[in-house]
Scaffold this motif. Structure first.
Motif, PDB file in Angstrom:
ATOM      1  N   ILE A 432       0.834  -1.204   0.000  1.00  0.00           N
ATOM      2  CA  ILE A 432       0.000   0.000   0.000  1.00  0.00           C
ATOM      3  C   ILE A 432       0.867   1.252   0.000  1.00  0.00           C
ATOM      4  CG2 ILE A 432      -1.693   1.333   1.344  1.00  0.00           C
ATOM      5  CD1 ILE A 432      -2.894  -1.314   2.270  1.00  0.00           C
ATOM      6  N   ALA A 433       1.956   1.231   0.782  1.00  0.00           N
ATOM      7  CA  ALA A 433       2.839   2.396   0.895  1.00  0.00           C
ATOM      8  C   ALA A 433       3.950   2.357  -0.149  1.00  0.00           C
ATOM      9  CB  ALA A 433       3.441   2.449   2.302  1.00  0.00           C
ATOM     10  N   PHE A 434       3.691   1.746  -1.289  1.00  0.00           N
ATOM     11  CA  PHE A 434       4.707   1.578  -2.331  1.00  0.00           C
ATOM     12  C   PHE A 434       5.284   2.904  -2.797  1.00  0.00           C
ATOM     13  CE2 PHE A 434       5.864   0.873  -6.859  1.00  0.00           C
ATOM     14  CZ  PHE A 434       6.875  -0.049  -6.659  1.00  0.00           C
ATOM     15  N   SER A 435       4.441   3.932  -2.901  1.00  0.00           N
ATOM     16  CA  SER A 435       4.902   5.236  -3.391  1.00  0.00           C
ATOM     17  C   SER A 435       5.605   6.051  -2.312  1.00  0.00           C
ATOM     18  CB  SER A 435       3.721   6.046  -3.942  1.00  0.00           C
ATOM     19  OG  SER A 435       2.740   6.248  -2.936  1.00  0.00           O
ATOM     20  N   ASN A 436       5.460   5.638  -1.045  1.00  0.00           N
ATOM     21  CA  ASN A 436       6.087   6.365   0.053  1.00  0.00           C
ATOM     22  C   ASN A 436       6.313   5.408   1.217  1.00  0.00           C
ATOM     23  OD1 ASN A 436       7.040   8.183   1.919  1.00  0.00           O
ATOM     24  ND2 ASN A 436       5.092   9.241   2.229  1.00  0.00           N
ATOM     25  N   ARG A 437       7.455   4.721   1.201  1.00  0.00           N
ATOM     26  CA  ARG A 437       7.720   3.700   2.219  1.00  0.00           C
ATOM     27  C   ARG A 437       7.852   4.274   3.622  1.00  0.00           C
ATOM     28  NH1 ARG A 437       9.263  -1.325   0.153  1.00  0.00           N
ATOM     29  NH2 ARG A 437       8.172  -1.583  -1.832  1.00  0.00           N
ATOM     30  N   GLU A 438       8.104   5.569   3.714  1.00  0.00           N
ATOM     31  CA  GLU A 438       8.278   6.200   5.034  1.00  0.00           C
ATOM     32  C   GLU A 438       6.978   6.776   5.580  1.00  0.00           C
ATOM     33  OE1 GLU A 438      11.174   5.806   6.442  1.00  0.00           O
ATOM     34  OE2 GLU A 438      11.873   4.830   4.606  1.00  0.00           O
ATOM     35  N   GLY A 488      -2.968   3.104  -4.923  1.00  0.00           N
ATOM     36  CA  GLY A 488      -3.161   4.269  -5.784  1.00  0.00           C
ATOM     37  C   GLY A 488      -3.623   5.486  -5.009  1.00  0.00           C
ATOM     38  N   LEU A 489      -4.511   5.277  -4.049  1.00  0.00           N
ATOM     39  CA  LEU A 489      -5.010   6.395  -3.240  1.00  0.00           C
ATOM     40  C   LEU A 489      -3.913   6.952  -2.334  1.00  0.00           C
ATOM     41  CD1 LEU A 489      -8.484   4.897  -2.256  1.00  0.00           C
ATOM     42  CD2 LEU A 489      -8.047   6.731  -3.895  1.00  0.00           C
ATOM     43  N   MET A 490      -3.027   6.068  -1.896  1.00  0.00           N
ATOM     44  CA  MET A 490      -1.932   6.459  -1.014  1.00  0.00           C
ATOM     45  C   MET A 490      -1.004   7.460  -1.697  1.00  0.00           C
ATOM     46  SD  MET A 490      -0.670   5.634   2.031  1.00  0.00           S
ATOM     47  CE  MET A 490       0.848   6.092   2.852  1.00  0.00           C
ATOM     48  N   LYS A 491      -0.958   7.424  -3.005  1.00  0.00           N
ATOM     49  CA  LYS A 491      -0.057   8.298  -3.749  1.00  0.00           C
ATOM     50  C   LYS A 491      -0.505   9.761  -3.693  1.00  0.00           C
ATOM     51  CE  LYS A 491       2.457   8.409  -8.140  1.00  0.00           C
ATOM     52  NZ  LYS A 491       2.582   7.810  -9.493  1.00  0.00           N
ATOM     53  N   LYS A 492      -1.796   9.980  -3.519  1.00  0.00           N
ATOM     54  CA  LYS A 492      -2.359  11.335  -3.411  1.00  0.00           C
ATOM     55  C   LYS A 492      -1.973  12.200  -4.611  1.00  0.00           C
ATOM     56  CE  LYS A 492      -2.292  11.166   1.649  1.00  0.00           C
ATOM     57  NZ  LYS A 492      -1.792  11.785   2.895  1.00  0.00           N
ATOM     58  N   ALA A 493      -2.089  11.607  -5.779  1.00  0.00           N
ATOM     59  CA  ALA A 493      -1.718  12.314  -7.007  1.00  0.00           C
ATOM     60  C   ALA A 493      -2.830  13.257  -7.437  1.00  0.00           C
ATOM     61  CB  ALA A 493      -1.422  11.303  -8.113  1.00  0.00           C
ATOM     62  N   SER A 494      -2.451  14.240  -8.275  1.00  0.00           N
ATOM     63  CA  SER A 494      -3.454  15.197  -8.753  1.00  0.00           C
ATOM     64  C   SER A 494      -4.407  14.566  -9.754  1.00  0.00           C
ATOM     65  CB  SER A 494      -2.766  16.416  -9.380  1.00  0.00           C
ATOM     66  OG  SER A 494      -1.879  16.015 -10.414  1.00  0.00           O
ATOM     67  N   LEU A 495      -3.993  13.436 -10.382  1.00  0.00           N
ATOM     68  CA  LEU A 495      -4.873  12.707 -11.289  1.00  0.00           C
ATOM     69  C   LEU A 495      -4.888  11.241 -10.884  1.00  0.00           C
ATOM     70  CD1 LEU A 495      -6.601  12.299 -13.834  1.00  0.00           C
ATOM     71  CD2 LEU A 495      -4.483  12.101 -15.159  1.00  0.00           C
ATOM     72  N   LEU A 496      -6.089  10.709 -10.645  1.00  0.00           N
ATOM     73  CA  LEU A 496      -6.265   9.303 -10.321  1.00  0.00           C
ATOM     74  C   LEU A 496      -6.967   8.626 -11.490  1.00  0.00           C
ATOM     75  CD1 LEU A 496      -6.298   6.860  -8.313  1.00  0.00           C
ATOM     76  CD2 LEU A 496      -8.530   7.713  -7.515  1.00  0.00           C
ATOM     77  N   ILE A 497      -6.373   7.532 -11.986  1.00  0.00           N
ATOM     78  CA  ILE A 497      -6.974   6.770 -13.080  1.00  0.00           C
ATOM     79  C   ILE A 497      -7.299   5.371 -12.571  1.00  0.00           C
ATOM     80  CG2 ILE A 497      -6.654   5.825 -15.393  1.00  0.00           C
ATOM     81  CD1 ILE A 497      -4.682   8.062 -15.966  1.00  0.00           C
TER      82      ILE A 497
END
Length: 580
Positions: A432-438, A488-497
């Motif tokens: 789940i924390a793949f985009s931000n391990r910390e 994907g939600l964990m990434k908190k990106a400006s665009l979610l696909i």
């Protein structure tokens, strides 16, 4: 790229260590080549009757010193070269994996996983053996030969006897010219067969559950057996050629030894050379047989490694289809996406998957995309991610052509959740924390709640520290998709696909997830691709694709009123729900 450029660059970068190792091996060869001369001198004194107890002690200590110094010098030199070879193996594997991360999807669509693994395993190992054993054996063989010849001359052995004795060895260069290309050709076939076997093994093991449920073990064994048979046949052809070559070299050395016994023995009987010189000559020729065998090994090894080097060089020379332009600009936040006259066909195909697409997506809006299988839905978002470059037309983000935006910043700004929901063989938390391990645990839990997977995770004995099996097979299909959604939600990106990323989730759970998404992503841009009308009905705009074209667009109510494909899909799904 030159066949051996990879090796040359590595050796050049570590030249001091190689010089040291080679110097140690050369010195050890000088030590070893002194043994027959010392023994020859001992035999002469013994024959002449001038040997004394102190002379015996002197020769014994001298031979002991030569033996110990040879072992120490050669051992340290060999260790240094072997250590450098292992370092080459490590750095080259890192270099290959880095190359894998830069290559485009079009490359992977043409290559099997097994063949890619073969580069990292078989080919790199083959090259490492050449840079380790090759340097050791080449240095040892060449300088031991030189040392032996020099020592034979110093020992007083007649040049005429030396020339006659080593005459058969003149044939060796001709053997190298003939056998070298043959061994390389067969080595290339072996490496390709190994790559095919690795690919077959990876595929068969990956599908072992399907094989067992269909009771098709015999078919799987037969298919894999065929690849093993191919390797056996290829390796036997290589072994026959290599064995013949390696057998001829010591055979020539033995012929030299026979000649030295005949001619040298006659010259000893006629007192033209001493007994010590005769013994030294036979010992030197016996020693020379070792380097001759090593030369054969090195040539075989270098030809095999050259075949592997060619494969590795081809990989490292691959140029990605998609990359940053020289003046690529960073992207901080996606405010607007404008697609105009977009057309696209996959590489090596003629039919356009997308045709004349026009789309304007403003910040904060939710866009739904529906259509039949093969209508181009996934292809469209792959172009937004620049997995491929547009064939014609343009995609502009914040007014900048997507081709002029750096890939890293573009993909950092987008959270893409595919249908497959690939998970890594690590803990649920790490996935789940793949985009931000910390990231703190509270954020991981919040993403899991949004994806409606928190309760399932909490029921596991180790909860978020639960380790998943290969590709996440520990979880059910719906659980994998929701865990992937949480990532994907964990990434908190400006665009979610979301690319049909809830297809394995039941309708009630899907509705709850969509409701939470609308609340959590209010003011953020979302693109939802789905076969289910229920997943897109609340979107600000719904795009209907058919055969690569936008055939309808509007809100849910507008599209129902207009009839057509969207209304037909809605009716079919509503009737399906009523029969459940």
């Amino acid at each position: 790229m030159n066949d051996y450029q990879l090796l040359k660059d590595y050796v050049r970068a570590h030249i001091p260590y190689y010089v040291l190792a080679i110097a140690l091996i050369i010195t050890s060869n000088v030590d070893q080549s002194a043994l027959p001369r010392v023994l020859g001198q001992f035999m002469d004194e013994l024959q002449q009757g001038t040997i004394t107890h102190s002379s015996i002690l002197h020769y014994s200590l001298l031979l002991l010193f030569i033996t110990i110094s040879y072992a120490a010098l050669f051992g340290i030199g060999q260790y240094t070269v072997m250590r450098l070879g292992r370092k080459f193996e490590y750095t080259t594997r890192q270099q290959i994996f880095y190359k894998f991360t830069t290559l485009s999807e079009s490359y992977y669509s043409k290559q099997g996983t097994g063949k890619l693994l073969s580069y990292v395993m078989n080919d790199v190992t083959s090259v490492r053996e050449s840079i380790s054993n090759g340097v050791n054996q080449t240095t040892n063989a060449v300088f031991l030969l030189i040392s032996c010849i020099v020592m034979m001359l110093i020992s007083g052995i007649p040049i005429s006897l030396l020339v006659i004795s080593v005459c058969p060895l003149v044939i060796i260069p001709f053997l190298v010219v003939y056998f070298g290309p043959q061994i390389k050709k067969r080595s290339m076939k072996v490496q390709e067969a190994l790559a095919t076997m690795t690919e077959s093994a990876e595929e068969q093991l990956g599908g072992i559950r399907v094989t067992k449920t269909f009771a098709m073990e015999n078919i799987a064994q037969t298919r894999f057996g065929q690849t093993v048979d191919d390797i056996r046949d290829s390796q036997l052809k290589l072994v026959r050629m290599s064995s013949l070559f390696q057998a001829l070299l010591p055979f020539l050395g033995s012929i030299s030894l026979v000649i030295s016994l005949l001619v040298g023995g006659y010259m000893t009987l006629t007192h033209r050379i001493t007994l010590g010189n005769f013994v030294a000559l036979t010992l030197y020729l016996r020693i020379i047989m070792g380097p001759l065998q090593q030369i054969g090994n090195v040539i075989n090894m270098m030809q095999r490694s050259r075949a592997s080097l060619e494969r590795v060089n081809r990989l490292l020379a691959e140029v990605p289809d998609v990359g940053d332009s020289d003046d690529a600009l960073p992207l901080n936040h996606i405010k607007e996406i404008r697609i105009e006259h977009l057309n696209f066909a996959y590489p090596n195909t003629d039919n356009n998957v997308l045709r004349d697409i026009h789309l304007h997506i403003q910040a904060g809006r939710t866009i739904g995309i529906v259509g039949k299988t093969g209508s181009g839905k996934t292809t469209l978002v792959k172009l937004l991610l620049r997995v491929y470059n547009p064939a014609s037309g343009s995609i502009r983000i914040n007014g900048t052509d997507i081709l002029n935006i750096s890939l890293d910043s573009l993909r950092q700004s987008i959270a893409y959740v595919p249908q497959g929901g690939f998970l890594f063989s690590t803990t649920i938390r790490d996935n789940i924390a793949f985009s931000n391990r910390e990231a703190p645990m509270s954020e991981v839990e919040a993403a899991a709640r949004q994806a409606m997977i928190y309760d399932s995770i909490a029921s596991f004995p180790n909860q978020f520290e639960t380790k998943l099996g290969e590709r996440g097979l520990t979880l059910s299909g719906g659980q994998r998709q929701r865990t992937s959604l949480a990532r994907g939600l964990m990434k908190k990106a400006s665009l979610l696909i979301l690319d049909d990323s809830m297809s394995a989730v039941d309708a009630v759970t899907e509705t709850n997830i969509i409701t939470r998404l609308r609340q959590e992503r209010k003011g953020k841009t979302t693109i939802i691709i789905s076969h289910r009308i229920s997943a897109v009905r609340h979107a600000d705009e719904i795009i209907v694709l058919d055969q690569g074209q936008i055939v309808q667009r509007g809100t849910h109510e507008q599209l129902l009123a207009a009839g057509g494909i969207y209304a037909s899909l809605h009716q079919i799904q509503e009737e399906g729900l009523q029969h459940v």
